[in-house]
Design an enzyme around this catalytic site. Structure first.
Site, PDB file in Angstrom:
ATOM      1  N   CYS A   1      17.781  22.368   4.123  1.00  0.00           N
ATOM      2  CA  CYS A   1      17.728  22.233   5.744  1.00  0.00           C
ATOM      3  C   CYS A   1      16.581  22.689   6.059  1.00  0.00           C
ATOM      4  O   CYS A   1      16.482  22.697   6.984  1.00  0.00           O
ATOM      5  CB  CYS A   1      19.286  22.916   6.146  1.00  0.00           C
ATOM      6  SG  CYS A   1      20.664  22.858   5.527  1.00  0.00           S
TER       7      CYS A   1
ATOM      8  N   CYS B   1      30.133  25.811  13.488  1.00  0.00           N
ATOM      9  CA  CYS B   1      29.370  26.002  13.070  1.00  0.00           C
ATOM     10  C   CYS B   1      28.664  24.858  13.543  1.00  0.00           C
ATOM     11  O   CYS B   1      29.258  23.714  14.507  1.00  0.00           O
ATOM     12  CB  CYS B   1      30.311  24.093  11.896  1.00  0.00           C
ATOM     13  SG  CYS B   1      31.948  25.344  11.112  1.00  0.00           S
ATOM     14  N   SER B   2      27.389  23.686  13.268  1.00  0.00           N
ATOM     15  CA  SER B   2      26.552  23.204  13.608  1.00  0.00           C
ATOM     16  C   SER B   2      26.983  21.756  13.302  1.00  0.00           C
ATOM     17  O   SER B   2      27.752  21.504  12.510  1.00  0.00           O
ATOM     18  CB  SER B   2      25.027  23.247  13.379  1.00  0.00           C
ATOM     19  OG  SER B   2      25.207  23.537  11.655  1.00  0.00           O
TER      20      SER B   2
ATOM     21  N   LYS C   1      23.206  25.179  16.318  1.00  0.00           N
ATOM     22  CA  LYS C   1      24.675  24.939  16.783  1.00  0.00           C
ATOM     23  C   LYS C   1      24.622  24.024  18.344  1.00  0.00           C
ATOM     24  O   LYS C   1      25.759  23.318  18.366  1.00  0.00           O
ATOM     25  CB  LYS C   1      25.471  26.515  17.508  1.00  0.00           C
ATOM     26  CG  LYS C   1      26.481  25.951  18.006  1.00  0.00           C
ATOM     27  CD  LYS C   1      27.706  26.066  16.614  1.00  0.00           C
ATOM     28  CE  LYS C   1      28.889  24.966  17.847  1.00  0.00           C
ATOM     29  NZ  LYS C   1      29.325  23.920  18.334  1.00  0.00           N
TER      30      LYS C   1
ATOM     31  N   HIS D   1      21.936  19.298  14.479  1.00  0.00           N
ATOM     32  CA  HIS D   1      21.104  19.720  13.264  1.00  0.00           C
ATOM     33  C   HIS D   1      20.922  18.568  12.256  1.00  0.00           C
ATOM     34  O   HIS D   1      22.047  18.132  11.260  1.00  0.00           O
ATOM     35  CB  HIS D   1      21.971  20.618  12.928  1.00  0.00           C
ATOM     36  CG  HIS D   1      21.494  21.330  11.167  1.00  0.00           C
ATOM     37  ND1 HIS D   1      20.109  21.567  11.003  1.00  0.00           N
ATOM     38  CD2 HIS D   1      22.128  21.884  10.381  1.00  0.00           C
ATOM     39  CE1 HIS D   1      20.166  22.348   9.236  1.00  0.00           C
ATOM     40  NE2 HIS D   1      21.370  22.285   9.213  1.00  0.00           N
TER      41      HIS D   1
END
Lengths: 385, 385
Positions: free
Chosen positions: B84, B207-208, B327, B331
């Site tokens: 990421c 969670c994103s 978020k 992402h």
């Protein structure tokens, strides 16, 4: 920018390592390069990993972190990818960082573990080096792309299937006795011509294999290197072309190679006559022929004849793939670019198994995909004054 | 080394782009950054692509070549990967090349197309950012890894599920009106607390999401930048830690973030008091809390309280994720690091939708995996004399 040099080299045996993971291969290659350099692990300030497709081959991305972890390094660590040229791209970025003083000592590891998936899955993964939307999705495999190149080369220039075959015969001859090669044995032209067809005109013996393996080099700045056993990075170039074959001016020329070679030669101040040995990317036999031409060692279209006339042999005009090349060493894609540098470094140190006499400068050509990326590195025993 | 600056920024809308391919997203982000800079495409000398897993998400590796192709660039083009943190790693390497004079103008594009595969396949692919052999193969998902971190943080420091939830509430509030955000709407703490559980204590709203998107920046050397609208790269740092959580000294601390921040602050000559806004990697709500702590904006263990006390709001002690963060923006993993830089650049240009007044310096924290890689970039309106 400072001069930089390769001061440590290492690799695993290339082959089918059923009992070893990607982690194991990276560890062995990295540690062997560190050991060869004589430096302490603590001196390494950056880690550069070349890998094409561990996500698909091993379910593992984040290869920089994996390598840092297994080698016990806590330094900036990243993965570099340009399909089969991934190793060379990692090398180039490491050289840039050391040259500009970001780091003084860097470790570059190229690695690929290809045999843990089925062969059809591996073929699909390799097609991801070409254009997914415009080639792979239409069913064009990698062997298919190179078969198109070979067929056109035969049509335009009269290149023969025998000449393609001679590339494989030469490379296997050079691999005999290479303890790191996947296939360290000789083959005959008849073997090549009678092998099963993969993608006409390329038979099984025109194709490099699926391979597990890793290779590593330590790069340092000039002030550190000159106290050691340096092989100098005299020049490096990277070129680009369209991802799909249909976007090229010609499919028998790799413009990316020409750009990369032009840059590397200009930076080094050398001419092709100065180069004593080449490692040329022979993922398929036709690619070695195209590579020789685009590097300028013979005219476009004359590569087949060049090989047939014995000019790539150890005692020929320009010795090529004294290691055995991708065909006989094997082709763990992310490792190949580094393995080529390791083999040219062995030549320049005078410690190669298949040593070329009197060599002062060597060159590697590493191709990504069907030629959308090309990287040329020129290495030297001494820097040109 | 020369100073370098961001002189062009652009991005696609983040979201589920069912009708567009990775190619389309890269094209839009790259071209919008070029257009924003006012430079001609022909001035670009290098292309840096951040992408984590197009091999698994789209059957396409060799992303540098893909991007060069679709953007009509014939310049050295490579892909950079650190899970990421891939976008930030591409950015750092581009900055190094421009700083040392290898290139004067570089384009960096981060991109990921995540919604063309099933959600279980995407979850499997994301697990490749952690340790395949020691975590993913044992069934540890990415949400699971961060749930372990969250649970331990709650145990050690008394952090509450409500405090985690407040991170999501703050980020969604900041995203309202953001035309590029996947979820540009406000949510309540009750929404977060009542959301379905993903990995205890992390619910869906901790969670994103899975996202398609791309972002791009143009980087130039100082002499070119100072005639333009520059946002200066004041400092950059990258840190490393063990890939698997079990290798860490503590799972509630990210040593990689501390190393990266230390390097970035040292290079910039700035202190945390100089920073006017942060973009902090909130792939899961707990990670924003841990990031605030490890960057040094509050003491270890106090991050939850820091959020609860309103210190991350626009009018708080240090405004965080004025964009909406991962978020609410979404992402797309390879794009996120570049999107963070784009959003800080908007702040420093004074043109942000959710503008912080009087900001002189901003900081991005981009995390790879569960913290095995961290990159910190510090950007400035003016370089410190």
């Amino acid at each position: 920018m400072r001069n930089v040099a390769v001061v440590g080299i290492g690799q695993t045996k290339f082959g089918e390592h059923w009992d070893r993971s990607l982690r194991d291969l990276i560890f062995e290659a990295g540690m062997s390069a560190i050991k060869d350099s004589g430096l302490e692990k603590e001196q390494i300030q950056g880690l550069y990993v070349g890998n094409m497709s561990a996500g698909r081959f091993a379910g593992q991305e984040h290869l920089g972190a994996l390598a840092a972890d297994v080698l016990g390094l806590r330094v900036p660590a990243s993965r570099f990818e340009a399909a089969c040229a991934s190793g060379s791209v990692a090398f180039r970025n490491a050289c840039t960082s050391v040259a500009c003083g970001m780091e003084d000592v860097a470790l570059v590891v190229g690695a690929e573990k290809m045999t843990d998936v089925s062969t059809p899955a591996a073929v699909l993964s390799l097609a991801a080096a070409g254009d997914q939307e415009w080639e792979a999705a239409c069913g064009l495999t990698f062997a298919g792309a190179y078969a198109l190149i070979a067929r056109r080369h035969m049509h335009d220039f009269g290149t023969t299937k025998e000449q393609l075959g001679m590339v494989a015969v030469e490379n296997h001859k050079n691999a005999v006795g290479n303890p790191y090669a996947q296939f360290p044995f000789a083959i005959t032209l008849q073997d090549v011509l009678e092998a099963g067809m993969i993608a006409d005109p390329l038979g099984l013996m025109d194709c490099s294999p699926l391979t597990d393996g890793a290779a590593g080099v330590i790069i340092t700045s000039e002030d550190i290197a000159k106290k050691m056993n340096p092989v100098w990075v005299a020049g490096s170039g990277q070129g680009a072309d369209s991802l799909a074959l249909h976007g090229r001016k010609s499919i028998t020329e790799m413009d990316a190679t020409r750009q990369a070679a032009k840059t590397a030669f200009e930076k080094s101040g050398l001419r092709k006559e100065d180069i004593g040995a080449l490692e040329v990317h022979d993922c398929f036999t036709i690619n070695e022929i195209v590579g020789i031409e685009d590097l300028g060692f013979c005219k476009k279209g004359q590569g087949g004849r060049f090989v047939e006339d014995g000019k790539i042999s150890k005692d020929g005009e320009i010795p090529i793939n004294m290691s055995g090349g991708l065909k006989a060493c094997g082709h763990p894609v992310g490792a190949t670019g580094i393995r080529q540098i390791v083999d040219i470094a062995r030549q320049l140190r005078g410690s190669a198994r298949n040593q070329v006499n009197g060599i002062e400068h060597g060159l590697t050509l590493n191709i990504g995909g069907s030629g959308a990326t090309a990287v040329v590195n020129i290495l030297s025993r001494e820097l040109k004054k």
